[in-house]
Design a protein around this motif. Structure first.
Motif, short mmCIF file in Angstrom:
data_model
loop_
_atom_site.label_atom_id
_atom_site.label_comp_id
_atom_site.label_asym_id
_atom_site.label_seq_id
_atom_site.Cartn_x
_atom_site.Cartn_y
_atom_site.Cartn_z
N GLN A 109 50.42 27.23 105.99
CA GLN A 109 49.36 27.98 105.34
C GLN A 109 48.02 27.80 106.05
O GLN A 109 47.78 26.78 106.71
CB GLN A 109 49.24 27.56 103.87
N CYS B 153 43.88 27.47 105.41
CA CYS B 153 43.09 26.89 104.33
C CYS B 153 41.60 27.07 104.57
O CYS B 153 41.14 27.19 105.71
CB CYS B 153 43.40 25.40 104.18
N ARG B 154 40.88 27.05 103.47
CA ARG B 154 39.42 26.96 103.48
C ARG B 154 39.07 25.75 102.63
O ARG B 154 39.52 25.62 101.50
CB ARG B 154 38.80 28.24 102.90
N ARG B 155 38.20 24.85 103.13
CA ARG B 155 38.13 23.51 102.57
C ARG B 155 36.81 23.16 101.88
O ARG B 155 36.56 21.98 101.64
CB ARG B 155 38.39 22.48 103.68
N THR C 273 39.64 23.11 98.29
CA THR C 273 40.59 23.41 99.36
C THR C 273 41.52 24.50 98.85
O THR C 273 42.26 24.29 97.89
CB THR C 273 41.40 22.16 99.76
N VAL C 274 41.43 25.67 99.45
CA VAL C 274 42.24 26.82 99.04
C VAL C 274 43.13 27.21 100.22
O VAL C 274 42.64 27.44 101.32
CB VAL C 274 41.35 28.01 98.63
N CYS C 275 44.43 27.28 99.97
CA CYS C 275 45.41 27.55 101.03
C CYS C 275 46.29 28.72 100.63
O CYS C 275 46.79 28.77 99.49
CB CYS C 275 46.28 26.32 101.30
N ARG D 288 45.23 35.72 104.74
CA ARG D 288 44.02 34.95 105.02
C ARG D 288 42.76 35.66 104.52
O ARG D 288 41.75 35.02 104.24
CB ARG D 288 43.90 34.66 106.51
N LEU E 69 41.12 34.38 101.17
CA LEU E 69 40.49 33.07 101.00
C LEU E 69 39.10 33.13 100.36
O LEU E 69 38.84 32.42 99.38
CB LEU E 69 40.44 32.35 102.35
N ARG F 152 42.41 21.47 94.66
CA ARG F 152 43.15 22.21 95.69
C ARG F 152 43.90 23.36 95.02
O ARG F 152 44.50 23.17 93.96
CB ARG F 152 44.12 21.29 96.42
N GLU G 1 46.82 26.31 95.94
CA GLU G 1 47.83 26.68 96.92
C GLU G 1 48.61 27.90 96.45
O GLU G 1 49.03 27.96 95.29
CB GLU G 1 48.81 25.53 97.17
N GLN G 2 48.80 28.85 97.35
CA GLN G 2 49.68 29.96 97.05
C GLN G 2 51.12 29.51 97.18
O GLN G 2 51.50 28.86 98.15
CB GLN G 2 49.42 31.13 98.00
#
Length: 433
Positions: free
Chosen positions: A261, A263-265, A269-271, A277, A280, A303, A305-306
């Motif tokens: 994945q 990510c943007r942190r 933190t989003v993945c 993308r 995000l 966090r 996560e997809q």
């Protein structure tokens, strides 16, 4: 030599069939564009788009080949003037027609691959899928041309076009193994899954085996050379083997595949899957307020996560799992955040959530507050500051999780009803004396 020159000029004149190349290219591009996503660049779906193009190009190529065979059949006497085998001219025609169709298919492939690359592709290319599509096109050309040779009638081309169109139209994606026979029909491939290479291998073998069998069968019929029976039998055996392989595949044309994945942190933190993308920034903006309001509660997360469509969504150990629309339809970020909110609750206890639950949900999600049964509780909650609401949620999170909130949970703390603390201390001192 003059007769041979006339035959060669006749063969060369057939390059006029290349006029069909741009027509077939436009047809294939339009067919591929209908199924090629404009928002998500996933290599598996690029192959699906090419397969759909073959379902339109195949009947057109077969009809063109049959028309060519019928039109040129009266000129066969010129080939009889040479010492060449009677099958040579047929093989030359098949080579020319197949080359023209493959040029069109190559142009469509370049366009579709270019769109995928420009969009920022994800997944892995499937060259074998492209080969399977090319094999299906050549099979259509051979079947159409040989039908025109055997039945040289004016209506043969129209009949071939109708039959091959019906054969392609009967393909229903994901229903049975029958739909995997070229030209195959694949359903749209979801993220976190991939097409199984074994299916493409069987399709290539099936198309190659049947194409070879048709050509060898015609050559055997024209030349009466019994030695051709051996390779003909081998080609038929390969086709049967590939048919059994496709039958064993059934509807299992895809398999789960892990994805690294992106990510943007910050601030969370989003993945997400690499193909999404672009989601995000909106997902980060939608999830940050909810994460801030849940901070300090058992449902806090840092966090997001997809996850695949078949995986459960929940908040576990500070990680919130969500599902995303693969086409990133409007409102996808808000729906993902609502999944986080729903994942905080006890599904067994929250079969019928009350209005107080909806009041807190609206605040957590940034929605307009509903009108719960206790309007006084709604007025109190609306009057509280953001800091007080967060402190209140930390105290009442267990009731929120089990959907047990009631009007008493929104009342202010009870005040001391006894005497002032000073008078109580004085009475105690007098008792001591």
């Amino acid at each position: 030599m003059s007769d041979l020159g006339r035959v060669l000029r006749l063969d060369a004149r057939r390059t006029a069939l290349l006029i069909a190349v741009p027509v077939l290219t436009l047809l294939g591009t339009a067919a591929a564009g209908l199924s090629l996503s404009t928002s998500v660049a996933y290599w598996d779906n690029t192959v699906v788009a090419l397969v759909n193009a073959v379902r339109f190009l195949g009947p057109a190529a077969a009809g063109l080949a049959a028309w060519t065979a019928v039109r040129e059949r009266p000129l066969d006497y010129l080939r009889g003037l040479t010492a060449r085998s009677p099958a040579t001219g047929v093989l030359f025609d098949l080579l020319l027609l197949s080359s023209a169709v493959l040029v069109s298919y190559a142009a469509v492939t370049v366009l579709v691959v270019g769109v995928t690359v420009v969009q920022g592709q994800a997944g892995h290319p499937h060259p074998l899928g492209v080969v399977a599509g090319a094999g299906a096109l050549v099979l259509h050309v051979v079947a159409g041309y040989l039908t025109g040779r055997v039945v040289p009638h004016r209506t043969t081309a129209a009949l071939v076009l109708a039959v091959t169109s019906l054969w392609a139209a009967l393909r229903v994606p994901g229903v049975s193994w029958w739909s995997l026979l070229p030209p195959a029909a694949f359903p749209r491939i979801e993220l976190f899954t991939t097409l199984r290479p074994a299916v493409f291998t069987d399709q290539v073998l099936w198309a190659a085996g049947l194409t070879t069998a048709l050509i060898l069968g015609y050559v055997l019929w024209v030349t009466r050379r019994l030695l051709i029976v051996l390779p003909l039998t081998a080609a038929m055996a390969a086709t049967v083997s590939a048919t059994l392989g496709l039958h064993g595949s059934g509807a299992g044309t895809v398999a789960p595949v892990p994805a690294e994945q992106v990510c943007r942190r910050w601030p969370l933190t989003v993945c997400v899957h690499p193909a999404l993308r672009a989601a995000l920034p909106p997902l980060m903006a939608a999830a940050t307020p909810l994460a801030a309001r849940l901070n300090g509660t058992p449902g806090a997360f840092t966090r997001v996560e997809q996850r695949p469509a078949w995986a459960a969504v929940a908040v576990v150990n500070g990680v919130a799992a969500v599902h995303l629309d693969e086409d990133l339809s409007p409102g996808y970020a808000a729906r993902a955040v609502r999944q986080i909110s729903d994942g905080l609750k006890d599904s067994d206890a929250c079969t019928n959530p009350n209005g107080y639950q909806a009041l807190v949900d609206a605040w957590l999600l940034g929605d307009d507050p509903p009108s719960p049964p206790g309007t006084r509780a709604a007025r109190r909650f609306a009057a509280w500051s953001e800091h007080r609401r967060r402190a209140w949620l930390r105290l009442h999170f267990a009731e929120y999780r089990s959907c047990a909130l009631g009007p008493d949970d929104f009342r202010p703390p009870a005040k001391a009803q006894a005497r002032p603390a000073g008078s109580a201390a004085g009475s105690a001192a007098r008792r001591v004396q």
